[in-house]
Design a protein around this motif. Structure first.
Motif, PDB file in Angstrom:
ATOM      1  N   GLY A  54     -55.293  15.828  53.823  1.00 13.21           N
ATOM      2  CA  GLY A  54     -56.135  14.920  54.611  1.00 13.21           C
ATOM      3  C   GLY A  54     -55.991  13.465  54.231  1.00 13.21           C
ATOM      4  O   GLY A  54     -55.638  13.121  53.113  1.00 13.21           O
ATOM      5  N   GLY A  55     -56.336  12.555  55.185  1.00 14.70           N
ATOM      6  CA  GLY A  55     -56.180  11.112  54.998  1.00 14.70           C
ATOM      7  C   GLY A  55     -57.140  10.510  53.991  1.00 14.70           C
ATOM      8  O   GLY A  55     -56.753   9.729  53.144  1.00 14.70           O
ATOM      9  N   MET A  56     -58.435  10.840  54.078  1.00 13.87           N
ATOM     10  CA  MET A  56     -59.430  10.255  53.170  1.00 13.87           C
ATOM     11  C   MET A  56     -59.203  10.741  51.744  1.00 13.87           C
ATOM     12  O   MET A  56     -59.317   9.979  50.800  1.00 13.87           O
ATOM     13  N   GLU A  57     -58.868  12.013  51.624  1.00 18.30           N
ATOM     14  CA  GLU A  57     -58.577  12.544  50.296  1.00 18.30           C
ATOM     15  C   GLU A  57     -57.355  11.850  49.694  1.00 18.30           C
ATOM     16  O   GLU A  57     -57.298  11.617  48.499  1.00 18.30           O
ATOM     17  N   ASN A  58     -56.389  11.516  50.541  1.00 15.94           N
ATOM     18  CA  ASN A  58     -55.183  10.837  50.074  1.00 15.94           C
ATOM     19  C   ASN A  58     -55.499   9.482  49.461  1.00 15.94           C
ATOM     20  O   ASN A  58     -54.956   9.124  48.424  1.00 15.94           O
ATOM     21  N   SER A  59     -56.359   8.718  50.115  1.00 22.37           N
ATOM     22  CA  SER A  59     -56.659   7.387  49.598  1.00 22.37           C
ATOM     23  C   SER A  59     -57.359   7.474  48.251  1.00 22.37           C
ATOM     24  O   SER A  59     -57.070   6.688  47.347  1.00 22.37           O
ATOM     25  N   LEU A  68     -54.670   8.637  45.743  1.00 26.50           N
ATOM     26  CA  LEU A  68     -53.740   7.554  45.407  1.00 26.50           C
ATOM     27  C   LEU A  68     -54.395   6.508  44.518  1.00 26.50           C
ATOM     28  O   LEU A  68     -53.745   5.967  43.611  1.00 26.50           O
ATOM     29  N   GLU A  69     -55.664   6.217  44.747  1.00 25.40           N
ATOM     30  CA  GLU A  69     -56.376   5.256  43.893  1.00 25.40           C
ATOM     31  C   GLU A  69     -56.466   5.787  42.462  1.00 25.40           C
ATOM     32  O   GLU A  69     -56.240   5.050  41.502  1.00 25.40           O
ATOM     33  N   THR A  70     -56.785   7.065  42.337  1.00 26.54           N
ATOM     34  CA  THR A  70     -56.860   7.676  41.008  1.00 26.54           C
ATOM     35  C   THR A  70     -55.490   7.683  40.333  1.00 26.54           C
ATOM     36  O   THR A  70     -55.370   7.369  39.146  1.00 26.54           O
ATOM     37  N   LEU A  71     -54.457   8.035  41.102  1.00 28.98           N
ATOM     38  CA  LEU A  71     -53.100   8.025  40.549  1.00 28.98           C
ATOM     39  C   LEU A  71     -52.691   6.624  40.103  1.00 28.98           C
ATOM     40  O   LEU A  71     -52.053   6.449  39.066  1.00 28.98           O
ATOM     41  N   TYR A  72     -53.053   5.622  40.908  1.00 28.70           N
ATOM     42  CA  TYR A  72     -52.724   4.238  40.577  1.00 28.70           C
ATOM     43  C   TYR A  72     -53.380   3.837  39.260  1.00 28.70           C
ATOM     44  O   TYR A  72     -52.731   3.302  38.358  1.00 28.70           O
TER      45      TYR A  72
END
Length: 141
Positions: free
Chosen positions: A35-40, A43-47
């Motif tokens: 999903g899109g919201m989960e992705n953001s 990605l923020e956590t990964l960053y």
């Protein structure tokens, strides 16, 4: 006179780079399917965590160069390795600040900080390259 390049890539490095590329490809495919919201949020956590891990790696490089500096036989080699260790340490600290600010280009002084570290790395590599060429010429004479 035979000059050898310090940029020679070993078979092990090629294998590790291919594994990294495949992992990135699999991760990209997985992101497209979720999903899109989960992705953001992911990605923020990964960053954030990735920058902390990266900062730790730069710190390990700094420790490695510092230890190597004490094993060097000449004062010039010791100082050069200590300078590289300092640049790696400062670059690692800039990654921690990058997590807090959210970008490597904001604020402007963080961009200058990182750019000056990269310039320092380039100067150190150029010096290493020149010394390597000089040593090869002396060995071939």
């Amino acid at each position: 006179m035979k000059l050898t390049s310090p940029l020679k890539i070993t078979k092990g490095a090629i294998i590790r780079l291919n594994c990294l590329f495949l992992a990135m490809l699999v991760f990209s495919i997985w992101l497209k399917q979720s999903g899109g919201m989960e992705n953001s949020q992911l990605l923020e956590t990964l960053y954030r965590q990735g920058n902390y891990i990266e900062s730790g790696l730069w710190g390990l490089f700094a420790i490695g160069f510092l230890v190597y500096s004490y094993k060097s036989h000449t004062l010039v080699a010791k100082r050069k390795n200590q300078i590289v260790a300092f640049i790696f340490l400062v670059f690692g600290i800039s990654d921690i600040i990058e997590v807090q600010t959210g970008a490597w280009w904001k604020p402007w002084w963080l961009f200058l900080w990182k750019a000056s570290c990269v310039i320092g790395f380039m100067i150190c590599f150029w010096d290493f390259w020149q010394n390597n060429i000089q040593q090869n010429q002396e060995e071939n004479e």
